[in-house]
Motif scaffolding. Structure first.
Motif, mmCIF file in Angstrom:
data_model
loop_
_atom_site.group_PDB
_atom_site.id
_atom_site.type_symbol
_atom_site.label_atom_id
_atom_site.label_comp_id
_atom_site.label_asym_id
_atom_site.label_seq_id
_atom_site.Cartn_x
_atom_site.Cartn_y
_atom_site.Cartn_z
ATOM 1 N N ASP A 8 0.828 -1.203 0.000
ATOM 2 C CA ASP A 8 0.000 0.000 0.000
ATOM 3 C C ASP A 8 0.865 1.256 0.000
ATOM 4 O O ASP A 8 0.603 2.209 -0.745
ATOM 5 N N ASP A 9 1.904 1.244 0.827
ATOM 6 C CA ASP A 9 2.762 2.425 0.967
ATOM 7 C C ASP A 9 3.617 2.688 -0.260
ATOM 8 O O ASP A 9 3.947 3.843 -0.567
ATOM 9 N N GLU A 10 3.982 1.635 -0.968
ATOM 10 C CA GLU A 10 4.925 1.774 -2.074
ATOM 11 C C GLU A 10 4.282 1.493 -3.435
ATOM 12 O O GLU A 10 4.156 2.384 -4.268
ATOM 13 N N MET A 11 3.874 0.266 -3.679
ATOM 14 C CA MET A 11 3.403 -0.105 -5.012
ATOM 15 C C MET A 11 2.113 0.631 -5.378
ATOM 16 O O MET A 11 1.985 1.178 -6.482
ATOM 17 N N LYS A 12 1.155 0.647 -4.462
ATOM 18 C CA LYS A 12 -0.109 1.320 -4.744
ATOM 19 C C LYS A 12 0.083 2.819 -4.863
ATOM 20 O O LYS A 12 -0.470 3.468 -5.761
ATOM 21 N N TYR A 13 0.874 3.386 -3.961
ATOM 22 C CA TYR A 13 1.110 4.827 -3.976
ATOM 23 C C TYR A 13 1.806 5.256 -5.259
ATOM 24 O O TYR A 13 1.434 6.257 -5.884
ATOM 25 N N MET A 14 2.811 4.506 -5.689
ATOM 26 C CA MET A 14 3.623 4.916 -6.829
ATOM 27 C C MET A 14 2.964 4.599 -8.168
ATOM 28 O O MET A 14 3.064 5.378 -9.116
ATOM 29 N N PHE A 15 2.294 3.455 -8.279
ATOM 30 C CA PHE A 15 1.828 3.005 -9.588
ATOM 31 C C PHE A 15 0.316 2.815 -9.661
ATOM 32 O O PHE A 15 -0.201 2.443 -10.713
ATOM 33 N N GLY A 16 -0.377 3.052 -8.572
ATOM 34 C CA GLY A 16 -1.828 2.983 -8.587
ATOM 35 C C GLY A 16 -2.395 1.588 -8.708
ATOM 36 O O GLY A 16 -3.573 1.417 -9.019
ATOM 37 N N ILE A 17 -1.588 0.577 -8.479
ATOM 38 C CA ILE A 17 -2.055 -0.805 -8.568
ATOM 39 C C ILE A 17 -2.177 -1.381 -7.165
ATOM 40 O O ILE A 17 -1.210 -1.422 -6.411
ATOM 41 N N ASP A 18 -3.382 -1.821 -6.825
ATOM 42 C CA ASP A 18 -3.644 -2.456 -5.538
ATOM 43 C C ASP A 18 -3.542 -3.960 -5.733
ATOM 44 O O ASP A 18 -4.446 -4.585 -6.302
ATOM 45 N N VAL A 19 -2.459 -4.548 -5.285
ATOM 46 C CA VAL A 19 -2.240 -5.973 -5.523
ATOM 47 C C VAL A 19 -3.268 -6.845 -4.817
ATOM 48 O O VAL A 19 -3.442 -8.015 -5.167
ATOM 49 N N PHE A 20 -3.954 -6.280 -3.832
ATOM 50 C CA PHE A 20 -4.901 -7.069 -3.057
ATOM 51 C C PHE A 20 -6.294 -7.119 -3.683
ATOM 52 O O PHE A 20 -7.103 -7.960 -3.319
ATOM 53 N N SER A 21 -6.581 -6.216 -4.598
ATOM 54 C CA SER A 21 -7.937 -6.197 -5.152
ATOM 55 C C SER A 21 -8.005 -5.867 -6.635
ATOM 56 O O SER A 21 -9.088 -5.866 -7.208
ATOM 57 N N ASP A 22 -6.872 -5.600 -7.273
ATOM 58 C CA ASP A 22 -6.896 -5.181 -8.671
ATOM 59 C C ASP A 22 -7.443 -6.290 -9.562
ATOM 60 O O ASP A 22 -6.995 -7.429 -9.511
ATOM 61 N N GLU A 23 -8.394 -5.950 -10.411
ATOM 62 C CA GLU A 23 -9.039 -6.948 -11.268
ATOM 63 C C GLU A 23 -8.145 -7.398 -12.417
ATOM 64 O O GLU A 23 -8.475 -8.372 -13.100
ATOM 65 N N ASN A 24 -7.031 -6.685 -12.637
ATOM 66 C CA ASN A 24 -6.135 -7.076 -13.722
ATOM 67 C C ASN A 24 -5.174 -8.187 -13.302
ATOM 68 O O ASN A 24 -4.256 -8.529 -14.033
ATOM 69 N N LEU A 25 -5.384 -8.733 -12.097
ATOM 70 C CA LEU A 25 -4.492 -9.773 -11.597
ATOM 71 C C LEU A 25 -4.609 -11.043 -12.443
ATOM 72 O O LEU A 25 -5.698 -11.489 -12.771
ATOM 73 N N TYR A 26 -3.470 -11.590 -12.779
ATOM 74 C CA TYR A 26 -3.411 -12.916 -13.386
ATOM 75 C C TYR A 26 -2.527 -13.766 -12.494
ATOM 76 O O TYR A 26 -1.420 -13.353 -12.134
ATOM 77 N N SER A 27 -3.015 -14.901 -12.081
ATOM 78 C CA SER A 27 -2.188 -15.766 -11.236
ATOM 79 C C SER A 27 -2.226 -17.189 -11.754
ATOM 80 O O SER A 27 -3.216 -17.622 -12.348
ATOM 81 N N ARG A 28 -1.149 -17.896 -11.536
ATOM 82 C CA ARG A 28 -1.063 -19.295 -11.933
ATOM 83 C C ARG A 28 -0.751 -20.128 -10.705
ATOM 84 O O ARG A 28 0.249 -19.899 -10.037
#
Length: 295
Positions: free
Chosen positions: A177-197
């Motif tokens: 939240d402090d780094e990735m979301k703040y800098m690039f606007g991507i919320d890794v916990f809820s972003d719908e663009n997530l692709y996981s294998r």
């Protein structure tokens, strides 16, 4: 305790901070002069990123590679103050992990028309915190190794000092939240663009930005294939670096991990976090919890 060569290097750098700054500025400008879209290894500390960095450098890619823990200006300022407080005279050595972040902010991220690939890692938050604590063990417990060898302190005393003195207990929980979301606007916990294998490789895509997140626990199994596909490279081979077993505190660290019992309240705070629940399954969290709370 740091190896003698590191202690001597720290002393030299503290005497000549200007020379060290010039060295790092030159190094970063040389890297930034390489044509090609940049690769950014961007993650919290003590999750195994040195292995990824050394392995990519060994490929001699025609692309600049940067390695940073912080890009958020507020985070950089807070960490700089913390380094001064915790590391004292060693501040001049440790500050350069922040210096590279400032350089990337100023000279790399300003180019909006280039593709940017980010590699990040996550780790069991308790294991990450303990790794960071032991990496700087003599800061928190002076002469700990010798005191442990002579029986003046044991695992219970080290545990108490860890819980009281370590300054990063919640750091892994808020880093994204402090780094990735703040800098690039991507919320890794809820972003719908997530692709996981199979829940071990996470890829986020938005416009010219791609983010690959790997788990340290799986790195030996998935890193080669995941990075070859993500970076479109061949012959990637993971090189292990900065391994705790090679450090002078390795015996204390090994005994501590074997016998430590951490408080239930502490473990609940770590493993009930959205960070732990997003990157690890309930079964994996249960195993982590049981390991650190065993009788």
């Amino acid at each position: 305790m740091f190896p003698r060569s590191v202690r001597q290097g720290a002393k030299q750098l503290s005497k000549n901070r200007l020379l060290s700054t010039i060295y790092h500025e030159t190094r970063l400008r040389r890297e930034n002069s390489i044509d090609g879209n940049p690769i950014l290894i961007f993650q919290m500390g003590k999750v195994g990123s040195s292995s990824i960095l050394d392995s990519l450098k060994g490929l001699k890619l025609d692309r600049p590679i940067f390695h940073v823990h912080h890009l958020n200006p507020e985070s950089i300022q807070k960490r700089e103050m913390l380094l001064r407080e915790v590391f004292g005279s060693r501040y001049s050595v440790n500050r350069f992990c922040l210096y590279e972040g400032g350089f990337v902010m100023k000279h790399v991220l300003q180019r909006r028309d280039q593709q940017l690939k980010i590699i990040s890692l996550v780790r069991d938050p308790v294991a990450r915190n303990l790794s960071s604590f032991f990496h700087n063990l003599d800061i928190f417990i002076p002469d700990c190794i010798q005191s442990y060898r002579t029986g003046r302190i044991g695992v219970p005393e080290i545990t108490s000092q860890y819980l009281q003195k370590f300054h990063e207990h919640t750091y892994p929980l808020s880093w994204f939240d402090d780094e990735m979301k703040y800098m690039f606007g991507i919320d890794v916990f809820s972003d719908e663009n997530l692709y996981s294998r199979d829940d071990r490789v996470f890829v986020y895509r938005r416009d010219l930005l791609e983010i690959l997140v790997l788990r340290t626990e799986d790195i030996n199994d998935v890193a080669q294939e995941a990075l070859q596909q993500f970076l479109e490279v061949e012959d990637f081979e993971l090189k292990h670096a900065n391994v705790a077993e090679d450090k002078d505190y390795s015996r204390v660290y090994r005994d501590f991990r074997k016998h430590v019992k951490l408080p239930e309240e502490y473990l609940t705070r770590m493993y009930e976090s959205k960070y732990a629940k997003h990157f690890y399954s309930p079964q994996e969290i249960e195993r982590f919890h049981a390991y650190w709370s065993r009788p």
